[in-house]
Design a protein around this motif. Sequence first.
Motif, PDB file in Angstrom:
ATOM      1  N   ASN A   1       0.840  -1.199   0.000  1.00 10.26           N
ATOM      2  CA  ASN A   1       0.000   0.000   0.000  1.00 10.26           C
ATOM      3  C   ASN A   1       0.873   1.246   0.000  1.00 10.26           C
ATOM      4  O   ASN A   1       1.943   1.291   0.607  1.00 10.26           O
TER       5      ASN A   1
ATOM      6  N   GLU B   1       0.321   5.275   0.572  1.00 13.25           N
ATOM      7  CA  GLU B   1      -0.651   6.267   1.061  1.00 13.25           C
ATOM      8  C   GLU B   1      -0.321   7.677   0.576  1.00 13.25           C
ATOM      9  O   GLU B   1       0.734   7.930  -0.010  1.00 13.25           O
TER      10      GLU B   1
ATOM     11  N   CYS C   1      -4.111   0.524  -2.396  1.00 14.39           N
ATOM     12  CA  CYS C   1      -3.947  -0.698  -1.609  1.00 14.39           C
ATOM     13  C   CYS C   1      -2.890  -1.605  -2.242  1.00 14.39           C
ATOM     14  O   CYS C   1      -2.591  -1.519  -3.435  1.00 14.39           O
ATOM     15  N   ALA C   2      -2.385  -2.516  -1.428  1.00 12.20           N
ATOM     16  CA  ALA C   2      -1.348  -3.445  -1.883  1.00 12.20           C
ATOM     17  C   ALA C   2      -1.822  -4.298  -3.066  1.00 12.20           C
ATOM     18  O   ALA C   2      -1.071  -4.536  -4.018  1.00 12.20           O
ATOM     19  N   GLU C   3      -3.063  -4.749  -2.993  1.00 15.76           N
ATOM     20  CA  GLU C   3      -3.581  -5.625  -4.043  1.00 15.76           C
ATOM     21  C   GLU C   3      -3.624  -4.909  -5.391  1.00 15.76           C
ATOM     22  O   GLU C   3      -3.253  -5.446  -6.433  1.00 15.76           O
TER      23      GLU C   3
HETATM   24  N1  THU Z   1      -5.193  -1.663   2.711  1.00 17.71           N
HETATM   25  C1  THU Z   1      -4.621  -2.478   1.779  1.00 17.71           C
HETATM   26  O1  THU Z   1      -3.569  -2.141   1.205  1.00 17.71           O
HETATM   27  N2  THU Z   1      -5.227  -3.658   1.488  1.00 17.71           N
HETATM   28  C2  THU Z   1      -6.302  -4.170   2.161  1.00 17.71           C
HETATM   29  O2  THU Z   1      -6.723  -5.273   1.870  1.00 17.71           O
HETATM   30  C3  THU Z   1      -6.936  -3.372   3.217  1.00 17.71           C
HETATM   31  C4  THU Z   1      -6.433  -1.994   3.383  1.00 17.71           C
HETATM   32  C5  THU Z   1      -4.484  -0.424   3.090  1.00 17.71           C
HETATM   33  C6  THU Z   1      -5.097   0.862   2.633  1.00 17.71           C
HETATM   34  C7  THU Z   1      -4.521   1.838   3.649  1.00 17.71           C
HETATM   35  O3  THU Z   1      -3.222   2.233   3.225  1.00 17.71           O
HETATM   36  C8  THU Z   1      -4.373   1.005   4.906  1.00 17.71           C
HETATM   37  O4  THU Z   1      -4.393  -0.344   4.492  1.00 17.71           O
HETATM   38  C9  THU Z   1      -5.453   1.249   5.932  1.00 17.71           C
HETATM   39  O5  THU Z   1      -6.709   1.096   5.385  1.00 17.71           O
END
Ligand code: THU
Length: 138
Positions: free
Chosen positions: A42, A44, A53-55
């Motif tokens: 992820n 930000e 997000c990471a996915e």
């Molecule tokens: N986040 C992800 O990267 N993947 C997920 O499956 C859930 C949430 C990240 C987004 C944000 O940077 C942090 O987690 C908090 O929500």
Amino acid sequence: MQPGELIEMARLARERAYTPYSKFQVGSALLDSEGRIHLGCNVENAAFGPTNCAERTALHRAIADGVKPRSFQALAVIGDTALPITPCGVCRQVMIELCAPDMPVYMANLQGDIARTTVAELLPGAFTSHDLDGGASN
Ligand code: THU
């Protein structure tokens, strides 16, 4: 490749997360049809909305690297959660666009808990290209 190996790659990718606001690091690893792994974390932003997000980082990165949509074999995601981390709604929508519906998704946490699901199970009743006039996808 075993799910555990993909999850381990996601765990390593998690270390690269840029999370000055939430401090919540997530890692992802995406296996393509040729056995290559595309990592994501992820990333930000002070404006919050542009946070990735990471996915989605892994999926978009793989597409940009030339991998054909819906040819992926599996996706792993890991975070520091009590239960295996669960992908957000936006990522589920992106998965249904770019992955085969029956593609396995391995959700994990740092304690070694793992849950297996599929892209279709993560988003029942998804809005897809078939719902658009013309319905064509590239
Ligand atoms: N986040 C992800 O990267 N993947 C997920 O499956 C859930 C949430 C990240 C987004 C944000 O940077 C942090 O987690 C908090 O929500």
